[in-house]
Design a protein around this motif. Structure first.
Motif, PDB file in Angstrom:
ATOM      1  N   ALA A 114       3.879   2.272   1.682  1.00 40.06           N
ATOM      2  CA  ALA A 114       2.559   1.757   1.330  1.00 40.06           C
ATOM      3  C   ALA A 114       2.251   0.635   2.316  1.00 40.06           C
ATOM      4  O   ALA A 114       3.150   0.110   2.988  1.00 40.06           O
ATOM      5  CB  ALA A 114       2.527   1.231  -0.104  1.00 40.06           C
ATOM      6  N   ILE A 115       0.969   0.270   2.411  1.00 44.80           N
ATOM      7  CA  ILE A 115       0.584  -0.848   3.270  1.00 44.80           C
ATOM      8  C   ILE A 115      -0.193  -1.881   2.467  1.00 44.80           C
ATOM      9  O   ILE A 115      -0.908  -1.549   1.526  1.00 44.80           O
ATOM     10  CB  ILE A 115      -0.242  -0.402   4.494  1.00 44.80           C
ATOM     11  CG1 ILE A 115      -1.569   0.253   4.069  1.00 44.80           C
ATOM     12  CG2 ILE A 115       0.565   0.526   5.386  1.00 44.80           C
ATOM     13  CD1 ILE A 115      -2.522   0.524   5.218  1.00 44.80           C
ATOM     14  N   VAL A 116      -0.035  -3.124   2.884  1.00 44.35           N
ATOM     15  CA  VAL A 116      -0.801  -4.240   2.328  1.00 44.35           C
ATOM     16  C   VAL A 116      -1.351  -5.018   3.509  1.00 44.35           C
ATOM     17  O   VAL A 116      -0.589  -5.465   4.374  1.00 44.35           O
ATOM     18  CB  VAL A 116       0.075  -5.157   1.452  1.00 44.35           C
ATOM     19  CG1 VAL A 116      -0.760  -6.309   0.889  1.00 44.35           C
ATOM     20  CG2 VAL A 116       0.732  -4.362   0.331  1.00 44.35           C
ATOM     21  N   VAL A 117      -2.673  -5.151   3.560  1.00 44.01           N
ATOM     22  CA  VAL A 117      -3.324  -5.848   4.666  1.00 44.01           C
ATOM     23  C   VAL A 117      -4.132  -7.010   4.099  1.00 44.01           C
ATOM     24  O   VAL A 117      -4.947  -6.817   3.190  1.00 44.01           O
ATOM     25  CB  VAL A 117      -4.243  -4.902   5.461  1.00 44.01           C
ATOM     26  CG1 VAL A 117      -4.936  -5.655   6.585  1.00 44.01           C
ATOM     27  CG2 VAL A 117      -3.453  -3.723   6.012  1.00 44.01           C
ATOM     28  N   ALA A 118      -3.906  -8.195   4.625  1.00 48.10           N
ATOM     29  CA  ALA A 118      -4.593  -9.395   4.135  1.00 48.10           C
ATOM     30  C   ALA A 118      -5.376 -10.065   5.256  1.00 48.10           C
ATOM     31  O   ALA A 118      -4.861 -10.239   6.369  1.00 48.10           O
ATOM     32  CB  ALA A 118      -3.582 -10.381   3.542  1.00 48.10           C
ATOM     33  N   ASP A 119      -6.636 -10.415   4.968  1.00 44.67           N
ATOM     34  CA  ASP A 119      -7.449 -11.254   5.860  1.00 44.67           C
ATOM     35  C   ASP A 119      -7.519 -10.692   7.279  1.00 44.67           C
ATOM     36  O   ASP A 119      -7.375 -11.413   8.255  1.00 44.67           O
ATOM     37  CB  ASP A 119      -6.885 -12.682   5.897  1.00 44.67           C
ATOM     38  CG  ASP A 119      -6.678 -13.261   4.510  1.00 44.67           C
ATOM     39  OD1 ASP A 119      -7.641 -13.305   3.738  1.00 44.67           O
ATOM     40  OD2 ASP A 119      -5.536 -13.655   4.193  1.00 44.67           O
ATOM     41  N   PHE A 202      -4.878   8.434   6.328  1.00 44.18           N
ATOM     42  CA  PHE A 202      -3.677   7.801   5.767  1.00 44.18           C
ATOM     43  C   PHE A 202      -3.599   8.110   4.267  1.00 44.18           C
ATOM     44  O   PHE A 202      -4.495   7.747   3.500  1.00 44.18           O
ATOM     45  CB  PHE A 202      -3.715   6.294   6.002  1.00 44.18           C
ATOM     46  CG  PHE A 202      -2.484   5.571   5.530  1.00 44.18           C
ATOM     47  CD1 PHE A 202      -1.276   5.756   6.165  1.00 44.18           C
ATOM     48  CD2 PHE A 202      -2.538   4.711   4.435  1.00 44.18           C
ATOM     49  CE1 PHE A 202      -0.131   5.095   5.732  1.00 44.18           C
ATOM     50  CE2 PHE A 202      -1.411   4.047   4.000  1.00 44.18           C
ATOM     51  CZ  PHE A 202      -0.198   4.242   4.649  1.00 44.18           C
ATOM     52  N   LYS A 203      -2.536   8.758   3.842  1.00 41.22           N
ATOM     53  CA  LYS A 203      -2.441   9.285   2.479  1.00 41.22           C
ATOM     54  C   LYS A 203      -1.657   8.395   1.514  1.00 41.22           C
ATOM     55  O   LYS A 203      -1.615   8.671   0.316  1.00 41.22           O
ATOM     56  CB  LYS A 203      -1.788  10.678   2.495  1.00 41.22           C
ATOM     57  CG  LYS A 203      -2.486  11.675   3.397  1.00 41.22           C
ATOM     58  CD  LYS A 203      -3.943  11.867   3.017  1.00 41.22           C
ATOM     59  CE  LYS A 203      -4.613  12.926   3.916  1.00 41.22           C
ATOM     60  NZ  LYS A 203      -6.063  13.051   3.615  1.00 41.22           N
ATOM     61  N   ARG A 204      -1.047   7.351   2.017  1.00 36.62           N
ATOM     62  CA  ARG A 204      -0.225   6.504   1.154  1.00 36.62           C
ATOM     63  C   ARG A 204      -1.084   5.409   0.500  1.00 36.62           C
ATOM     64  O   ARG A 204      -2.191   5.120   0.956  1.00 36.62           O
ATOM     65  CB  ARG A 204       0.906   5.879   1.972  1.00 36.62           C
ATOM     66  CG  ARG A 204       1.870   6.900   2.564  1.00 36.62           C
ATOM     67  CD  ARG A 204       2.594   7.687   1.488  1.00 36.62           C
ATOM     68  NE  ARG A 204       3.489   8.686   2.019  1.00 36.62           N
ATOM     69  CZ  ARG A 204       4.779   8.498   2.242  1.00 36.62           C
ATOM     70  NH1 ARG A 204       5.333   7.311   2.023  1.00 36.62           N
ATOM     71  NH2 ARG A 204       5.533   9.478   2.704  1.00 36.62           N
ATOM     72  N   PRO A 205      -0.554   4.758  -0.550  1.00 36.38           N
ATOM     73  CA  PRO A 205      -1.306   3.678  -1.215  1.00 36.38           C
ATOM     74  C   PRO A 205      -1.532   2.497  -0.288  1.00 36.38           C
ATOM     75  O   PRO A 205      -0.713   2.207   0.587  1.00 36.38           O
ATOM     76  CB  PRO A 205      -0.406   3.295  -2.399  1.00 36.38           C
ATOM     77  CG  PRO A 205       0.501   4.466  -2.600  1.00 36.38           C
ATOM     78  CD  PRO A 205       0.712   5.069  -1.250  1.00 36.38           C
ATOM     79  N   ALA A 206      -2.646   1.821  -0.496  1.00 34.98           N
ATOM     80  CA  ALA A 206      -2.984   0.657   0.325  1.00 34.98           C
ATOM     81  C   ALA A 206      -3.606  -0.417  -0.548  1.00 34.98           C
ATOM     82  O   ALA A 206      -4.378  -0.133  -1.462  1.00 34.98           O
ATOM     83  CB  ALA A 206      -3.944   1.047   1.451  1.00 34.98           C
ATOM     84  N   GLU A 264       6.672   2.539 -10.210  1.00 37.99           N
ATOM     85  CA  GLU A 264       6.435   3.362 -11.388  1.00 37.99           C
ATOM     86  C   GLU A 264       5.989   4.765 -10.987  1.00 37.99           C
ATOM     87  O   GLU A 264       6.461   5.766 -11.548  1.00 37.99           O
ATOM     88  CB  GLU A 264       5.374   2.734 -12.279  1.00 37.99           C
ATOM     89  CG  GLU A 264       5.832   1.451 -12.958  1.00 37.99           C
ATOM     90  CD  GLU A 264       4.687   0.698 -13.622  1.00 37.99           C
ATOM     91  OE1 GLU A 264       3.543   1.207 -13.586  1.00 37.99           O
ATOM     92  OE2 GLU A 264       4.925  -0.402 -14.153  1.00 37.99           O
ATOM     93  N   ALA A 265       5.113   4.873 -10.011  1.00 38.74           N
ATOM     94  CA  ALA A 265       4.634   6.176  -9.543  1.00 38.74           C
ATOM     95  C   ALA A 265       5.771   6.974  -8.934  1.00 38.74           C
ATOM     96  O   ALA A 265       5.870   8.189  -9.121  1.00 38.74           O
ATOM     97  CB  ALA A 265       3.516   5.973  -8.530  1.00 38.74           C
ATOM     98  N   GLN A 266       6.664   6.298  -8.214  1.00 44.53           N
ATOM     99  CA  GLN A 266       7.794   6.977  -7.588  1.00 44.53           C
ATOM    100  C   GLN A 266       8.761   7.496  -8.641  1.00 44.53           C
ATOM    101  O   GLN A 266       9.297   8.610  -8.516  1.00 44.53           O
ATOM    102  CB  GLN A 266       8.517   6.027  -6.639  1.00 44.53           C
ATOM    103  CG  GLN A 266       9.599   6.682  -5.808  1.00 44.53           C
ATOM    104  CD  GLN A 266      10.185   5.763  -4.781  1.00 44.53           C
ATOM    105  OE1 GLN A 266       9.885   4.570  -4.728  1.00 44.53           O
ATOM    106  NE2 GLN A 266      11.039   6.282  -3.921  1.00 44.53           N
TER     107      GLN A 266
END
Length: 269
Positions: A114-119, A202-206, A264-266
């Motif tokens: 998964a990716i997390v992008v901030a600012d 991109f198919k993964r959660p973000a 939880e999803a995994q």
């Protein structure tokens, strides 16, 4: 100090905890230390990995041309994960680090949980009039990078210190320890980025996080979310870039909920 020798350079990194690997990638002019509040908070449940990108902090020199910089820094990170025996990770990037995360998602999607992008932002808008002005400003900004930090600090102090002292202290440290030539080259590297097309596939959660004090920043992150098929946007009140330091408790709570949801999803799948 853990130093990895790879890809023709040396990469400083820190690793703490066990569990799902979470890689934090710092913003422009900062280092791995900007994620100290996250390291302390998440290393109880996750394998937290911090590093200084090539050309920053305690890592090796940045010699690449601007159009090769982000790709090279991404490969550095992937090779570090190879050395650590890590196949997949959650990647968290702040500002410039958010561009690196998007590039990893583009070039190495099989390594991304998964990716997390901030600012951050997903394209430089170099084709627009405003974008061309910004590009010209980037090429003319070399003086700011080489100017004594004491000339820049008063404006940073005015903007951050009273509201966000933790962020101010980290930005101040970055200014005092800056590597001007390499910072300038990385600034130029951001001038032609455009991840809009690759984000759509991109198919993964973000997760996209942004502080509410910058209308421009909020709009950039809204554009990013509009391109990602499986993304959510969270706007943190009373925060500016870097939001993880302006409001660390809120940022950590938001990120924790996202990571728990992925676990939880995994387990269900």
């Amino acid at each position: 100090m853990p130093i990895a020798k790879l890809n023709g350079t040396s990469l400083y990194y820190e690793i703490n905890g066990t569990g799902t690997p979470v890689v934090f990638i710092h913003g422009h002019g900062l280092t791995h230390s900007m994620f100290k509040p996250q390291l302390e908070y998440f290393s109880d449940k996750y394998k937290v990995i911090l590093c200084d990108l090539r050309g920053n902090g305690k890592s090796g020199e940045l010699l690449q041309a601007p159009n090769e910089i982000i790709e090279t820094q991404c490969l550095d990170i992937i090779m570090l994960l190879n050395d650590l025996g890590i196949c997949e990770a959650v990647f968290v990037g702040s500002a410039y680090g958010g561009l690196v995360v998007q590039h990893i998602a583009k070039q190495y999607p099989e390594r991304v949980k998964a990716i997390v992008v901030a600012d951050s932002f997903c394209r430089s808008q170099a084709s627009t009039i405003i974008g061309k002005i910004q590009l010209l400003a980037a090429y003319c900004s070399w003086l700011m990078y080489y100017a004594p930090s004491e000339l820049v600090l008063p404006s940073i102090r005015m903007m951050y210190r009273e509201r966000w002292n933790l962020a101010y202290n980290e930005i101040r440290r970055g200014l005092l320890d800056k590597r001007p030539r390499e910072l300038y080259r990385q600034r130029l590297a951001t001038s032609h980025v455009d991840y809009t097309r690759c984000l759509k596939s991109f198919k993964r959660p973000a997760l996209c996080i942004v502080g509410d004090f910058s209308e421009f920043g909020v709009n950039c992150m809204k554009e990013m979310v509009s391109q990602l098929p499986h993304a959510q946007l969270v706007i943190i009140p009373n925060a500016l870039d870097p939001s993880n330091l302006c409001q660390p408790e809120k940022f950590n709570a938001i990120l924790q909920r996202f990571l728990e949801k992925q676990q939880e999803a995994q387990q269900i799948s």
